[in-house]
Design a protein around this motif. Structure first.
Motif, PDB file in Angstrom:
ATOM      1  N   GLU A  49      46.706  30.283  29.440  1.00 32.04           N
ATOM      2  CA  GLU A  49      47.359  30.556  28.154  1.00 32.04           C
ATOM      3  C   GLU A  49      46.971  31.942  27.649  1.00 32.04           C
ATOM      4  N   LEU A  50      45.691  32.297  27.819  1.00 27.11           N
ATOM      5  CA  LEU A  50      45.241  33.622  27.387  1.00 27.11           C
ATOM      6  C   LEU A  50      45.950  34.713  28.170  1.00 27.11           C
ATOM      7  N   GLN A  51      46.085  34.526  29.469  1.00 24.61           N
ATOM      8  CA  GLN A  51      46.768  35.525  30.293  1.00 24.61           C
ATOM      9  C   GLN A  51      48.218  35.694  29.840  1.00 24.61           C
ATOM     10  N   CYS A  52      48.880  34.611  29.534  1.00 27.42           N
ATOM     11  CA  CYS A  52      50.270  34.688  29.070  1.00 27.42           C
ATOM     12  C   CYS A  52      50.366  35.459  27.763  1.00 27.42           C
ATOM     13  N   GLN A  53      49.445  35.204  26.844  1.00 27.73           N
ATOM     14  CA  GLN A  53      49.463  35.898  25.554  1.00 27.73           C
ATOM     15  C   GLN A  53      49.178  37.387  25.721  1.00 27.73           C
ATOM     16  N   LEU A  54      48.282  37.730  26.645  1.00 25.72           N
ATOM     17  CA  LEU A  54      47.979  39.139  26.891  1.00 25.72           C
ATOM     18  C   LEU A  54      49.187  39.862  27.482  1.00 25.72           C
ATOM     19  N   ILE A  55      49.902  39.175  28.361  1.00 28.11           N
ATOM     20  CA  ILE A  55      51.107  39.777  28.943  1.00 28.11           C
ATOM     21  C   ILE A  55      52.159  39.993  27.862  1.00 28.11           C
ATOM     22  N   LYS A  56      52.343  38.996  26.989  1.00 27.25           N
ATOM     23  CA  LYS A  56      53.337  39.095  25.917  1.00 27.25           C
ATOM     24  C   LYS A  56      53.014  40.220  24.942  1.00 27.25           C
ATOM     25  N   SER A  57      51.721  40.472  24.743  1.00 32.02           N
ATOM     26  CA  SER A  57      51.315  41.493  23.769  1.00 32.02           C
ATOM     27  C   SER A  57      51.700  42.903  24.193  1.00 32.02           C
ATOM     28  N   LYS A  58      51.838  43.129  25.494  1.00 30.87           N
ATOM     29  CA  LYS A  58      52.204  44.430  26.067  1.00 30.87           C
ATOM     30  C   LYS A  58      51.197  45.537  25.722  1.00 30.87           C
ATOM     31  N   ILE A  59      49.964  45.127  25.466  1.00 36.14           N
ATOM     32  CA  ILE A  59      48.912  46.103  25.172  1.00 36.14           C
ATOM     33  C   ILE A  59      48.416  46.767  26.451  1.00 36.14           C
ATOM     34  N   PHE A  60      48.414  45.994  27.537  1.00 41.61           N
ATOM     35  CA  PHE A  60      47.880  46.485  28.808  1.00 41.61           C
ATOM     36  C   PHE A  60      49.015  46.761  29.796  1.00 41.61           C
ATOM     37  N   ARG A  61      48.776  47.716  30.678  1.00 42.60           N
ATOM     38  CA  ARG A  61      49.781  48.019  31.701  1.00 42.60           C
ATOM     39  C   ARG A  61      49.944  46.832  32.642  1.00 42.60           C
ATOM     40  N   HIS A  62      48.817  46.273  33.077  1.00 43.58           N
ATOM     41  CA  HIS A  62      48.843  45.110  33.951  1.00 43.58           C
ATOM     42  C   HIS A  62      47.766  44.132  33.494  1.00 43.58           C
ATOM     43  N   VAL A  63      48.059  42.842  33.614  1.00 45.71           N
ATOM     44  CA  VAL A  63      47.091  41.788  33.308  1.00 45.71           C
ATOM     45  C   VAL A  63      46.850  41.009  34.587  1.00 45.71           C
ATOM     46  N   TYR A  64      45.651  41.145  35.136  1.00 45.29           N
ATOM     47  CA  TYR A  64      45.311  40.507  36.396  1.00 45.29           C
ATOM     48  C   TYR A  64      44.398  39.301  36.165  1.00 45.29           C
ATOM     49  N   PHE A  65      44.366  38.430  37.163  1.00 51.05           N
ATOM     50  CA  PHE A  65      43.522  37.233  37.085  1.00 51.05           C
ATOM     51  C   PHE A  65      42.727  37.089  38.375  1.00 51.05           C
ATOM     52  N   PHE A  66      41.452  36.749  38.230  1.00 56.72           N
ATOM     53  CA  PHE A  66      40.596  36.519  39.393  1.00 56.72           C
ATOM     54  C   PHE A  66      40.011  35.115  39.313  1.00 56.72           C
ATOM     55  N   ASN A  67      40.232  34.342  40.380  1.00 56.64           N
ATOM     56  CA  ASN A  67      39.722  32.972  40.451  1.00 56.64           C
ATOM     57  C   ASN A  67      38.435  32.971  41.268  1.00 56.64           C
ATOM     58  N   ARG A  68      37.309  32.980  40.579  1.00 56.88           N
ATOM     59  CA  ARG A  68      36.015  33.025  41.279  1.00 56.88           C
ATOM     60  C   ARG A  68      35.750  31.726  42.044  1.00 56.88           C
ATOM     61  N   THR A  69      36.427  30.634  41.629  1.00 59.04           N
ATOM     62  CA  THR A  69      36.226  29.329  42.281  1.00 59.04           C
ATOM     63  C   THR A  69      36.554  29.401  43.769  1.00 59.04           C
ATOM     64  N   TYR A  70      37.558  30.235  44.114  1.00 58.94           N
ATOM     65  CA  TYR A  70      37.966  30.355  45.508  1.00 58.94           C
ATOM     66  C   TYR A  70      37.256  31.504  46.225  1.00 58.94           C
ATOM     67  N   SER A  71      36.243  32.073  45.563  1.00 59.28           N
ATOM     68  CA  SER A  71      35.466  33.149  46.179  1.00 59.28           C
ATOM     69  C   SER A  71      33.988  32.801  46.098  1.00 59.28           C
ATOM     70  N   PRO A  72      33.527  31.889  46.954  1.00 51.24           N
ATOM     71  CA  PRO A  72      32.124  31.474  46.896  1.00 51.24           C
ATOM     72  C   PRO A  72      31.181  32.635  47.176  1.00 51.24           C
ATOM     73  N   GLY A  73      29.984  32.531  46.643  1.00 51.59           N
ATOM     74  CA  GLY A  73      28.992  33.577  46.878  1.00 51.59           C
ATOM     75  C   GLY A  73      28.463  33.544  48.306  1.00 51.59           C
ATOM     76  N   TYR A  74      27.699  34.550  48.648  1.00 48.45           N
ATOM     77  CA  TYR A  74      27.096  34.607  49.982  1.00 48.45           C
ATOM     78  C   TYR A  74      25.670  35.120  49.845  1.00 48.45           C
ATOM     79  N   ASN A  75      24.709  34.226  50.054  1.00 51.61           N
ATOM     80  CA  ASN A  75      23.304  34.580  49.917  1.00 51.61           C
ATOM     81  C   ASN A  75      22.509  33.959  51.071  1.00 51.61           C
ATOM     82  N   PRO A  76      22.574  34.576  52.248  1.00 50.36           N
ATOM     83  CA  PRO A  76      21.912  34.009  53.428  1.00 50.36           C
ATOM     84  C   PRO A  76      20.386  34.041  53.312  1.00 50.36           C
ATOM     85  N   ARG A  77      19.745  33.117  53.964  1.00 53.08           N
ATOM     86  CA  ARG A  77      18.280  33.058  53.933  1.00 53.08           C
ATOM     87  C   ARG A  77      17.665  34.027  54.929  1.00 53.08           C
ATOM     88  N   GLU A  78      18.356  34.222  56.068  1.00 52.86           N
ATOM     89  CA  GLU A  78      17.798  35.089  57.102  1.00 52.86           C
ATOM     90  C   GLU A  78      17.727  36.537  56.633  1.00 52.86           C
TER      91      GLU A  78
END
Length: 296
Positions: A49-78
């Protein structure tokens, strides 16, 4: 921030992972005539909903979204993987979800350099500007859960990490953090060679009534906060004391706010509570005689 005569010549993006980040970004862009892109993360409740409102406002040239849920971290022990492969693997993981070429931006602003996108910028050796997350955050960071992000006191170890780009360094200590913007430069618990002091009170005071209406509509649409013109009122913003391990039990958390509310009521205040977005406690089941504003 950027000089006004360069605003339209530079490509700028703000990376936001909380409502507060978006709020500050909106004020900066509206009051300083900054033409920029914005990227919001799924850490933000109701981000669609926030992204939609930001797009409607036309304040920004582009409104992007990043889903961190699908980008797991990587912290190997070795140790060898930590030293030689961590940045490469994490970079590939993030790029599976994020298709933005950050190298095309002249100025990247971020509010928390411990999130995945900040680590990605470090993976790619891309410079960014850090804006203080919250009021005087770096004056009190040693007392809050974020203190775990503070660099080690071992100067030799820090130097090796910087020279060979091993792992990540947070709290504006990364060699790729080119500036740190704070509310007040006095009494900071961290050091940076390029500290920019921009008082929040001046930032908020610069917003005119029309700009306030724009910001209000982006966050609340046609909703209206409860109003009370009779008597004394107080708005209590809670903090996730239990979730952030400031108190050992949820009962202690409840007792703290019960005492505060009892004190306010004795002074004849009508109490409104705005829970923190990360809290899990349902305040409506605890306090039946106060007004609860949705935490999102």
């Amino acid at each position: 921030m950027l000089e006004k005569n360069n605003m339209r010549d530079n490509r700028t993006i703000f990376i936001c992972s909380t409502y507060h980040h978006v709020h500050v970004t909106l004020i900066k862009c509206l009051t300083q005539n900054i033409i920029s892109d914005i990227m919001i993360c799924d850490d933000i409740p109701d981000y669609i909903e926030l992204q939609c409102q930001l797009i409607k406002s036309k304040i920004f040239r582009h409104v992007y979204f990043f889903n961190r849920t699908y980008s797991p971290g990587y912290n190997p022990r070795e140790l060898t993987k930590k030293i030689f492969f961590r940045h490469k693997v994490h970079k590939n993981i993030v790029e599976n979800e994020c298709k933005i070429d950050f190298k095309r931006y002249d100025n990247i602003y971020i509010y928390h350099d411990g999130i995945k996108l900040a680590r990605y910028l470090m993976d790619c050796k891309i410079q960014f500007n850090l804006i203080e997350d919250g009021l005087d955050h770096f004056k009190h960071i040693q007392y809050v859960p974020s203190k775990r992000d503070l660099p080690s006191a071992n100067k030799a170890k820090l130097l090796v990490k910087k020279l060979f780009n091993i792992g990540y360094m947070f709290c504006a200590q990364s060699p790729y953090c080119k500036s740190l913007e704070v509310n007040s430069a006095e009494g900071l618990a961290i050091y940076h060679k390029n500290i920019i002091e921009r008082p929040k009170k001046d930032l908020y005071a610069s917003v005119n009534d029309h700009q306030k209406e724009i910001i209000y509509k982006i966050f609340l649409g046609n909703k209206h906060l409860p109003e009370n013109t009779e008597g004394k009122t107080v708005l209590l913003f809670t903090s996730p004391l239990y979730e952030d391990n400031f108190v050992k039990t949820l009962e202690m958390h409840i007792k703290i706010y019960s005492d505060i509310i009892d004190t306010l009521k004795k002074e004849n205040f009508k109490v409104y509570i705005k829970p923190h977005p990360r809290e899990t406690l349902d305040y409506t089941k605890i306090f039946s005689d106060v007004e609860i504003i949705t935490k999102d």
